[in-house]
Design a protein around this motif. Structure first.
Motif, mmCIF file in Angstrom:
data_model
loop_
_atom_site.group_PDB
_atom_site.id
_atom_site.type_symbol
_atom_site.label_atom_id
_atom_site.label_comp_id
_atom_site.label_asym_id
_atom_site.label_seq_id
_atom_site.Cartn_x
_atom_site.Cartn_y
_atom_site.Cartn_z
ATOM 1 N N UNK A 54 0.851 -1.174 0.000
ATOM 2 C CA UNK A 54 0.000 0.000 0.000
ATOM 3 C C UNK A 54 0.885 1.221 0.000
ATOM 4 N N UNK A 55 0.472 2.244 -0.722
ATOM 5 C CA UNK A 55 1.331 3.408 -0.903
ATOM 6 C C UNK A 55 1.711 4.015 0.441
ATOM 7 N N UNK A 120 -8.460 6.170 0.984
ATOM 8 C CA UNK A 120 -9.433 6.591 -0.023
ATOM 9 C C UNK A 120 -10.169 5.395 -0.611
ATOM 10 N N UNK A 121 -9.411 4.411 -1.090
ATOM 11 C CA UNK A 121 -9.975 3.276 -1.811
ATOM 12 C C UNK A 121 -10.169 2.066 -0.899
ATOM 13 N N UNK A 122 -9.237 1.856 0.010
ATOM 14 C CA UNK A 122 -9.294 0.710 0.907
ATOM 15 C C UNK A 122 -8.257 -0.343 0.609
ATOM 16 N N UNK A 123 -7.511 -0.164 -0.498
ATOM 17 C CA UNK A 123 -6.526 -1.183 -0.873
ATOM 18 C C UNK A 123 -5.366 -1.252 0.108
ATOM 19 N N UNK A 124 -5.171 -0.205 0.899
ATOM 20 C CA UNK A 124 -4.084 -0.222 1.870
ATOM 21 C C UNK A 124 -4.500 -0.908 3.165
ATOM 22 N N UNK A 126 -7.371 -2.893 3.712
ATOM 23 C CA UNK A 126 -8.013 -4.206 3.601
ATOM 24 C C UNK A 126 -7.020 -5.357 3.742
ATOM 25 N N UNK A 127 -5.858 -5.330 3.062
ATOM 26 C CA UNK A 127 -4.919 -6.443 3.214
ATOM 27 C C UNK A 127 -4.262 -6.494 4.591
ATOM 28 N N UNK A 128 -4.187 -5.350 5.274
ATOM 29 C CA UNK A 128 -3.655 -5.369 6.637
ATOM 30 C C UNK A 128 -4.575 -6.191 7.533
ATOM 31 N N UNK A 129 -5.869 -6.018 7.341
ATOM 32 C CA UNK A 129 -6.851 -6.687 8.192
ATOM 33 C C UNK A 129 -6.956 -8.169 7.867
ATOM 34 N N UNK A 130 -6.972 -8.510 6.553
ATOM 35 C CA UNK A 130 -7.185 -9.907 6.178
ATOM 36 C C UNK A 130 -6.650 -10.157 4.782
ATOM 37 N N UNK A 131 -6.062 -11.328 4.573
ATOM 38 C CA UNK A 131 -5.618 -11.716 3.243
ATOM 39 C C UNK A 131 -4.194 -12.213 3.242
ATOM 40 N N UNK A 193 -11.837 5.189 7.586
ATOM 41 C CA UNK A 193 -10.984 5.396 8.760
ATOM 42 C C UNK A 193 -10.994 4.092 9.549
ATOM 43 N N UNK A 194 -9.827 3.514 9.713
ATOM 44 C CA UNK A 194 -9.727 2.172 10.277
ATOM 45 C C UNK A 194 -8.825 2.195 11.501
#
Length: 216
Positions: A54-55, A120-124, A126-131, A193-194
């Motif tokens: 993620x950027x 903004x998008x969630x790509x950063x 989402x993988x932190x949480x699961x995957x 916001x996570x």
């Protein structure tokens, strides 16, 4: 006579201990160069078939993104490849959700061992949480705050506006003023916001705390 640890190192150590209590792995790096070495060592130890990211200003500063782009040892799922148009970048980022190894930064870390992001998008986030099976996060000492309220304030007042400022062409209110207006702009970058309170399974996420002011 041994030198006394600096105030910043004491703070980093306290934060690392709380992160470990919450199931994260946490390691302190003395500077960005050391953090880069630790990250490369971790990639080598894990020997992943695929890597994504993620950027992150701090991550890019290690040089690892450029190395992986030019290397052939790993499949590098690069959702920020400047040669790709944005729709294709987004498709690549979807693939990155299931990379073996994922790395990025974090916008705030509390002294009680919780992590905070704006995305903004969630790509950063989402993988932190699961995957991905292994996640490594880089955080400069300037990201550490005392409380949840301070973390949320940092996300709103520093991370959001400064991230917009580094993306030319964004026309959100904070791009003009540097101050969050809780806008409804289609270019708003703080859609998600996570906060992450614990690591599950324990040990999946490694947080590299760096004794330098880095990133946004």
């Amino acid at each position: 006579m041994q030198n006394e640890p600096s105030d910043s190192l004491i703070r980093l150590d306290a934060c690392a201990r709380k992160l470990r209590r919450h199931g994260f792995e946490a390691v302190i790096a003395g500077n960005l160069a050391e953090a880069g070495r630790l990250l490369r060592d971790e990639i080598g130890r894990c020997a992943p078939q695929s890597i994504s990211y993620g950027d992150s200003v701090t991550l890019r500063a290690t040089g690892i993104v450029d190395e992986l782009r030019s290397g052939r040892q790993y499949e590098f799922i690069d959702g920020f490849d400047p040669a790709l148009p944005r729709p294709e970048q987004l498709e690549v980022r979807r693939r990155g959700l299931l990379a073996d190894f994922f790395m990025t930064g974090v916008n705030a870390v509390t002294l009680d061992g919780s992590l905070y992001w704006v995305d903004m998008v969630g790509n950063r986030v989402a993988p932190v949480i699961f995957g991905p099976r292994r996640v490594v996060l880089l955080a400069g000492r300037n990201k550490i705050v005392a409380t949840q309220a301070e973390a949320e304030r940092r996300v709103r007042e520093i991370a959001g506006p400064k991230n917009v400022a580094r993306h030319p062409g964004f026309r959100t209110p904070c791009a003009a003023t540097g101050v969050c207006a809780d806008c409804n702009s289609p270019q708003r970058i703080c859609n998600a916001r996570v906060s992450l309170e614990r690591c599950y399974p324990a040990g999946r996420i490694l947080v590299l705390l760096i004794d330098e002011d880095l990133g946004l």
